[in-house]
Design a protein around this motif. Structure first.
Motif, short mmCIF file in Angstrom:
data_model
loop_
_atom_site.label_atom_id
_atom_site.label_comp_id
_atom_site.label_asym_id
_atom_site.label_seq_id
_atom_site.Cartn_x
_atom_site.Cartn_y
_atom_site.Cartn_z
N VAL A 112 0.80 -1.01 -0.14
CA VAL A 112 -0.12 0.02 -0.04
C VAL A 112 0.87 1.38 0.12
CG1 VAL A 112 -1.77 1.27 1.36
CG2 VAL A 112 -1.88 -1.15 1.22
N ASN A 113 1.95 1.25 0.87
CA ASN A 113 2.91 2.44 0.77
C ASN A 113 3.62 2.69 -0.66
OD1 ASN A 113 6.21 3.02 1.87
ND2 ASN A 113 4.39 4.65 2.14
N ALA A 114 3.91 1.53 -1.33
CA ALA A 114 4.53 1.57 -2.66
C ALA A 114 3.42 2.16 -3.57
CB ALA A 114 4.92 0.17 -3.27
N HIS B 171 -0.41 13.77 3.39
CA HIS B 171 -0.01 12.43 3.90
C HIS B 171 -0.97 11.47 4.34
CE1 HIS B 171 0.83 14.58 7.87
NE2 HIS B 171 0.76 13.23 8.30
N LEU B 172 -0.80 10.34 4.30
CA LEU B 172 -1.45 9.38 5.04
C LEU B 172 -1.12 9.31 6.42
CD1 LEU B 172 -2.70 5.88 3.54
CD2 LEU B 172 -1.91 5.97 5.84
N SER B 173 -2.32 9.40 7.35
CA SER B 173 -2.11 9.41 8.67
C SER B 173 -2.44 8.20 9.45
CB SER B 173 -2.74 10.60 9.44
OG SER B 173 -4.14 10.74 9.20
N ASP B 174 -3.46 7.37 8.89
CA ASP B 174 -3.73 6.21 9.31
C ASP B 174 -4.39 5.25 8.14
OD1 ASP B 174 -4.46 4.15 11.21
OD2 ASP B 174 -6.17 5.12 11.93
N TYR B 175 -4.31 4.02 8.55
CA TYR B 175 -4.50 3.11 7.60
C TYR B 175 -5.23 1.80 8.54
CZ TYR B 175 -4.04 -0.82 3.82
OH TYR B 175 -4.41 -1.86 3.04
N VAL C 60 -9.02 4.72 4.97
CA VAL C 60 -7.75 5.60 5.06
C VAL C 60 -7.87 7.03 5.41
CG1 VAL C 60 -6.08 6.76 3.32
CG2 VAL C 60 -6.54 4.38 3.04
N GLU C 61 -7.14 7.28 6.55
CA GLU C 61 -7.11 8.89 6.85
C GLU C 61 -6.08 9.55 6.43
OE1 GLU C 61 -8.41 9.90 11.29
OE2 GLU C 61 -6.33 10.17 11.36
N TRP D 21 -9.39 13.92 6.84
CA TRP D 21 -10.49 13.24 6.12
C TRP D 21 -10.20 11.88 5.86
CZ3 TRP D 21 -6.97 16.58 3.94
CH2 TRP D 21 -6.10 16.08 2.84
N SER D 22 -11.42 11.12 6.04
CA SER D 22 -11.19 9.85 5.81
C SER D 22 -12.25 9.07 4.44
CB SER D 22 -12.03 9.17 6.63
OG SER D 22 -11.18 9.51 8.21
N THR D 23 -11.46 8.05 3.88
CA THR D 23 -12.09 7.54 2.77
C THR D 23 -12.27 6.08 2.81
OG1 THR D 23 -9.88 7.54 1.67
CG2 THR D 23 -11.43 9.23 1.20
N VAL D 24 -13.00 5.25 1.96
CA VAL D 24 -13.26 3.71 2.24
C VAL D 24 -13.05 3.20 0.95
CG1 VAL D 24 -15.64 4.12 2.02
CG2 VAL D 24 -14.86 2.26 3.13
#
Length: 536
Positions: A436-438, A458-462, A481-482, A490-493
């Motif tokens: 996911v990071n890649a 930047h991604l703060s939570d997964y 993903v936060e 913000w958060s997405t799904v």
């Protein structure tokens, strides 16, 4: 009665003693500036001689122009010594700080057990140390460690300790509930007694071991304390310190005390979230006042009432603390939730609109598949705007490849994406510490030349949740993903039986949402169409 309460922030000292919190000198300087903007009166930066990070902080903070008093921390002189030869006290004076906090023993049990000295020598240690600070022109604050336990065990000695600090010239005498085991009624009673015995102003420093730190701080203020010590988000050792994010608005809005200006109070939520990002600690979603769910409403009956008058289910206006009302949409929600959310976004929707029923059915269908929008506001907004034809693709995925290999004991991942942006094909590869990071890195590299503001995100939570465990490794998963840009979160799904596909979906929504909001405030720099928002 004086209604001004002095706020003493110890996030940079006591807060860093919390498990999992480690701040660099740069981190401390950033947080100090944000605390100063919030309007706190004292910022305790640490011990100027205890470690290299604190030494660097106190050297560099001198160049910052701040209204708050940067305060050093230390302890009373060593037993059977002199203040003039105490290395810790000398470093405090040499640091050039305007104020210093010294911790000293006020519980006779600690004097005998921890210090292994006499009660008389402890009193001398306190007097000598504060007299030394005052001779050197430093504002002196006495943190009477374990005061409430000491008072309950030996009230005469605990009070004698306070009097000795006052006699030496201490500017503040702060009563500490160091073990966090005192009850609010006890705090009120004991602080009232202390106020009758002393002329020096009183402060309160509480810990949260019984989840009473905020209540105990408020009880102390009601009894006459005029300084409150605490940390942002309640960071601190064991169960944490008193949470200033709850104390400040409660004192100011509920109890009519003055802590910070109303404009500074409106920055409380953003300050709390900013500091949580710097500290790399996720904020509890239900944290009072500043949490993402502090003013969130899910039940249809609640939302229907909120739309008529927010006071029906909100104890204050969220804007007072810089937060905002959120209407959650899920399978439990009624039409009121959809209507309220759409109206909040400026969309033309009402109860008799066929579009409302279509959206409602679409959301229920997606939730049946495993989506969950109550924790993914950004995906919900995109869904609603898509339904009203307000969105367009910011890019089109042409292909995606993943390579994961284990080499010399290390797991490495590489993602290769091929995307089309405004008719231009971009082929990009990137590595990461996981798939996911890649994938995130490759997508950003592909898009940043078209959308430079991606660098601010930047991604703060997964999080990954298995939806139906009986399907084992073939089960669908929900990825949440936060993301943050230090100003907003913000958060997405995404949902799929393939975790990479679900992650991709959540990542794409995260970037779409970020660029959508960028376009709202930056329309002069870039055409709105570039950010996936169509003008009508």
């Amino acid at each position: 009665m004086n209604n001004v309460i002095t706020i003493f922030d110890t996030t940079l000292r006591d807060g860093t003693q919390g498990e999992g919190i480690s701040l660099s000198a740069d981190d401390k300087l950033k947080i100090a500036q944000r605390l100063d903007a919030l309007g706190v009166h004292y910022i305790e930066g640490g011990n100027p001689g205890s470690n290299s990070k604190d030494i660097e902080f106190f050297q560099r903070v001198k160049s910052l122009k701040m209204n708050a008093k940067v305060t050093a921390f230390g302890s009373t002189r060593r037993k059977n010594s002199t203040a003039e030869h105490d290395a810790s006290l000398l470093r405090i004076v040499e640091s050039g700080v305007p104020a210093a906090t010294l911790v000293g023993k006020s519980w006779d049990f600690h004097v005998h057990t921890a210090l292994q000295t006499t009660l008389e020598e402890n009193l001398a240690m306190i007097y000598d140390s504060f007299a030394f600070l005052k001779r050197n022109g430093v504002e002196a604050i006495f943190d009477a460690e374990h005061f409430f336990d000491g008072y309950k065990h030996n009230p005469d000695y605990a009070l004698a300790v306070l009097r000795k600090a006052q006699e030496a010239g201490a500017d503040w005498v702060v009563l500490c509930d160091t073990n966090g085991g005192t009850l609010p009624s006890e705090i009120n009673e004991i602080v009232t007694r202390v106020r009758a015995e002393l002329t020096a102003p009183i402060g309160i420093h509480t810990h949260n071991d019984c989840e009473l730190a905020v209540a105990n701080s408020l009880a102390a203020v009601e009894a006459g304390a005029r300084q409150v010590q605490g940390t942002i988000n309640g960071y601190g050792e064991r169960c944490g310190n008193a949470n200033l994010c709850s104390i400040i608005p409660t004192l100011q809005i509920k109890m009519n005390y003055s802590c910070v200006s109303s404009e500074q109070l409106q920055s409380l939520t953003s300050a709390a979230r900013y500091i949580s990002e710097i500290a790399n600690v996720n904020m509890p979603v239900g944290q009072p006042y500043v949490g993402n769910a502090a003013f969130a409403h899910k039940g249809g009956i609640h939302v229907s009432a909120i739309m008529k008058d927010s006071k029906t289910y909100e104890h204050i206006s969220p804007e007072l603390v810089g937060n905002k009302q959120r209407i959650l949409v899920s399978e439990l929600a009624g039409q009121s939730n959809i209507i309220s959310k759409a109206q909040e976004l400026g969309l033309d929707i009402n109860a008799n609109n066929e579009k409302t029923r279509e959206i409602m059915e679409r959301i229920k269908e997606l939730e049946h598949q495993g989506y969950q929008f109550e924790g993914a506001d950004a995906s919900l907004e995109l869904l609603l705007r898509d339904a009203f034809g307000e969105m367009k693709e910011i890019f089109k995925l042409e292909s995606l490849k993943m390579l994961v290999e284990k080499n010399n004991g290390h797991m490495n991942a590489e993602a290769i994406v091929k995307v089309n942006v405004d008719g231009q094909t971009v082929y990009m590869a990137a590595e990461g510490n996981g798939p996911v990071n890649a994938l995130d890195n490759a997508l950003r590299k592909a898009l940043v030349q078209f959308y430079p503001s991606i660098n601010d995100i930047h991604l703060s939570d997964y999080k990954v949740r298995v939806i139906d465990e009986k399907d084992a490794t073939a089960a669908k998963v929900r990825v949440l993903v936060e993301s943050t840009d230090f100003h907003n979160t913000w958060s997405t799904v995404g949902v799929s039986s393939n975790v990479i596909e679900a992650s991709w979906e959540a990542l794409v929504d995260s970037i779409r949402y970020a660029l959508l909001n960028k376009s709202k405030v930056d329309v002069q720099d870039e055409p709105r169409e570039r950010f996936g928002l169509v003008n009508h």
